[in-house]
Design a protein around this motif. Structure first.
Motif, PDB file in Angstrom:
ATOM      1  N   TYR A 124      -5.298   8.470  -0.490  1.00  0.00           N
ATOM      2  CA  TYR A 124      -5.213   7.309   0.404  1.00  0.00           C
ATOM      3  C   TYR A 124      -4.046   6.426  -0.005  1.00  0.00           C
ATOM      4  N   GLU A 125      -3.671   5.520   0.908  1.00  0.00           N
ATOM      5  CA  GLU A 125      -2.721   4.482   0.533  1.00  0.00           C
ATOM      6  C   GLU A 125      -3.494   3.446  -0.270  1.00  0.00           C
ATOM      7  N   GLU A 126      -3.051   3.198  -1.494  1.00  0.00           N
ATOM      8  CA  GLU A 126      -3.751   2.296  -2.404  1.00  0.00           C
ATOM      9  C   GLU A 126      -2.876   1.106  -2.760  1.00  0.00           C
TER      10      GLU A 126
ATOM     11  N   VAL B 122      -0.625  -1.487  -4.556  1.00  0.00           N
ATOM     12  CA  VAL B 122       0.392  -1.541  -5.599  1.00  0.00           C
ATOM     13  C   VAL B 122       0.732  -3.013  -5.767  1.00  0.00           C
TER      14      VAL B 122
ATOM     15  N   ARG C 283       0.872  -1.178   0.000  1.00  0.00           N
ATOM     16  CA  ARG C 283       0.000   0.000   0.000  1.00  0.00           C
ATOM     17  C   ARG C 283       0.903   1.219   0.000  1.00  0.00           C
ATOM     18  N   GLU C 284       0.664   2.088  -0.965  1.00  0.00           N
ATOM     19  CA  GLU C 284       1.487   3.284  -1.088  1.00  0.00           C
ATOM     20  C   GLU C 284       0.588   4.487  -1.336  1.00  0.00           C
ATOM     21  N   PRO C 285       1.041   5.680  -0.908  1.00  0.00           N
ATOM     22  CA  PRO C 285       0.225   6.885  -1.101  1.00  0.00           C
ATOM     23  C   PRO C 285      -0.105   7.100  -2.582  1.00  0.00           C
ATOM     24  N   ASP C 286      -1.343   7.462  -2.824  1.00  0.00           N
ATOM     25  CA  ASP C 286      -1.827   7.738  -4.180  1.00  0.00           C
ATOM     26  C   ASP C 286      -2.273   9.193  -4.221  1.00  0.00           C
ATOM     27  N   ALA C 287      -1.614   9.999  -5.033  1.00  0.00           N
ATOM     28  CA  ALA C 287      -1.920  11.430  -5.106  1.00  0.00           C
ATOM     29  C   ALA C 287      -3.337  11.687  -5.602  1.00  0.00           C
ATOM     30  N   LEU C 288      -3.853  10.810  -6.421  1.00  0.00           N
ATOM     31  CA  LEU C 288      -5.182  10.999  -6.997  1.00  0.00           C
ATOM     32  C   LEU C 288      -6.285  10.816  -5.947  1.00  0.00           C
ATOM     33  N   THR C 289      -6.135   9.812  -5.073  1.00  0.00           N
ATOM     34  CA  THR C 289      -7.188   9.539  -4.092  1.00  0.00           C
ATOM     35  C   THR C 289      -6.904  10.130  -2.718  1.00  0.00           C
TER      36      THR C 289
END
Length: 136
Positions: free
Chosen positions: A127-129, A131, A119-125
């Motif tokens: 949240y950690e999404e 991968v 799980r890594e930070p997602d700039a679009l959401t």
């Protein structure tokens, strides 16, 4: 993909036990294909809520699905569950730690030994999404 059917027993923490089962197989990624059983307490984080709702009554697990991710010592699973209360009310959401098995939980996992979930930070959401990476 390798199937791993498991039965959890009274008092086990549902989420922690699934993560331990995947870790015990030396695997880093799995999906929950099916899950049913009963809980004595549950934590479900409803859509948009900051904190989980705590339920402390006898409940049936109607459905359980999601990803189980074990990255070294860190687990970052994303599980959803629907439960019914003794009165038949159905609630669902993200599975929080502290969902305690009442009598049994029967879960079919699909282990993915060639893959790794993190799980890594997602700039679009924001949240950690998830991968997904091939293990090589």
């Amino acid at each position: 993909m390798q199937p791993l059917p498991i039965r959890l027993t009274p008092g086990q923490d549902l989420r922690a036990a699934l993560e331990a089962a995947v870790r015990g197989q030396g695997c880093h990624a799995a999906f929950v294909l099916s899950g049913i059983g009963s809980l004595s307490t549950a934590g479900l984080r409803m859509a948009g809520a900051g904190q989980p709702t705590r339920l402390t009554e006898d409940m049936e697990i109607l459905t359980l699905a999601g990803t189980v991710a074990v990255d070294g010592g860190k687990a970052s699973s994303h599980l959803h569950m629907a439960v019914s209360t003794a009165s038949g009310q159905v609630l669902g959401g993200h599975v929080a730690p502290g969902c305690i098995v009442r009598t049994t939980a029967e879960v079919l996992l699909a282990l993915l030994p060639d893959w790794q979930f993190t799980r890594e930070p997602d700039a679009l959401t924001g949240y950690e999404e998830l991968v997904v990476r091939a293990r090589g």
